[in-house]
Design an enzyme around this catalytic site. Sequence first.
Site, mmCIF file in Angstrom:
data_model
loop_
_atom_site.group_PDB
_atom_site.id
_atom_site.type_symbol
_atom_site.label_atom_id
_atom_site.label_comp_id
_atom_site.label_asym_id
_atom_site.label_seq_id
_atom_site.Cartn_x
_atom_site.Cartn_y
_atom_site.Cartn_z
ATOM 1 N N ARG A 176 0.854 -1.183 0.000
ATOM 2 C CA ARG A 176 0.000 0.000 0.000
ATOM 3 C C ARG A 176 0.890 1.233 0.000
ATOM 4 O O ARG A 176 2.085 1.176 0.320
ATOM 5 C CB ARG A 176 -0.926 0.039 1.213
ATOM 6 N N ASN A 234 2.464 4.611 1.360
ATOM 7 C CA ASN A 234 2.902 5.003 2.696
ATOM 8 C C ASN A 234 3.374 6.459 2.659
ATOM 9 O O ASN A 234 2.669 7.315 2.134
ATOM 10 C CB ASN A 234 3.996 4.044 3.185
ATOM 11 N N ASN A 242 10.051 5.495 3.822
ATOM 12 C CA ASN A 242 9.786 6.532 4.815
ATOM 13 C C ASN A 242 10.815 7.655 4.719
ATOM 14 O O ASN A 242 11.794 7.569 3.980
ATOM 15 C CB ASN A 242 9.832 5.931 6.225
ATOM 16 N N ASP A 284 11.300 7.040 11.058
ATOM 17 C CA ASP A 284 10.000 7.024 10.382
ATOM 18 C C ASP A 284 9.914 8.274 9.512
ATOM 19 O O ASP A 284 10.820 8.558 8.750
ATOM 20 C CB ASP A 284 8.889 6.948 11.438
#
Length: 310
Positions: free
Chosen positions: A98, A100, A153, A214
């Site tokens: 998916r 991100n 990320n 992240d």
Amino acid sequence: MTWTAATTEPSQLGESPFWHPDERRLYWVDISGRRVSRLDPASGAVEHWPMPTEPGCIAPVPGGGLVLALRAEVVLARQWQGTLEPIARLPFDPATQRANDGKCDALGRFWVGSIHEPQAGPRQRVAALYCIDARGTGPATVRRVLDGAATANGLAWSPDGGTMYWCDTPSHTVHAWACDGDLMPQGAPRVLRSFEPKPAGWQPGQTGYGGRPDGASVDAEGAYWSALYEGERVVRLSPRGEVLADLALPLRCPTMPCLGGDDGRTLFVTSASHGRPADELAALPQSGCIVSTRVEVPGLPVAFFDAGAH
């Protein structure tokens, strides 16, 4: 360091915050909760917008509206809670991947990273970073720029666009690429900074682990702000990777920092609550909420999406 609760209703997986300079609102997504939200800090009012699938990331569109990366599709909304108009499909299997982390570059293109989400077994490094270009009159193009990640990320650019930052969260390493005049990464990256991996057998609440990188943001001095998931902190890194600031947070799982407010000096941090231990949520009740604090160096203005003739 004093943190203020910008929101009190937790997201399951808050991500992709940005400050809208025209509306003076903070936007973000709740990926697992399948909604987009926005906050008016002046009144404290929060609005939610349910999504048909998980929204990985968003960016503003000139004149109002948003571009959104849903699970495997990029869509355009002309206004808040408007019709979602498809403009591109992301070239992966939505059963295992998916959308991100992502954001727009200074040229108005929307960059979207993916995450490998297997139903069982270990995550594989099949995720990638895609550049969606809708400028002009033709159909939007989708270009696979970087790959070899499990969880894309930390996307951000230096103020002059000469450096792009990106990370694969499980690797605990943020990389930096030199970019050409079209803001495209060139050649092999350098390591901006590596963080210590999670010790074997580590459990939430134990010491000995500082978290993994992240989401991220870059400020006006070119410093890279990174949220360290499970590390209870955000760090500010110099363009050489030196730690300039290490800010402890009142929550364990920050997901992405964003600099905003009228002067650009309010640091907002989204976070996660989904799947966290019950004792952690009881001890850290701001988990999943957005917290904020004031910093000395302002952020860069958010980049808007160029929808072309779409």
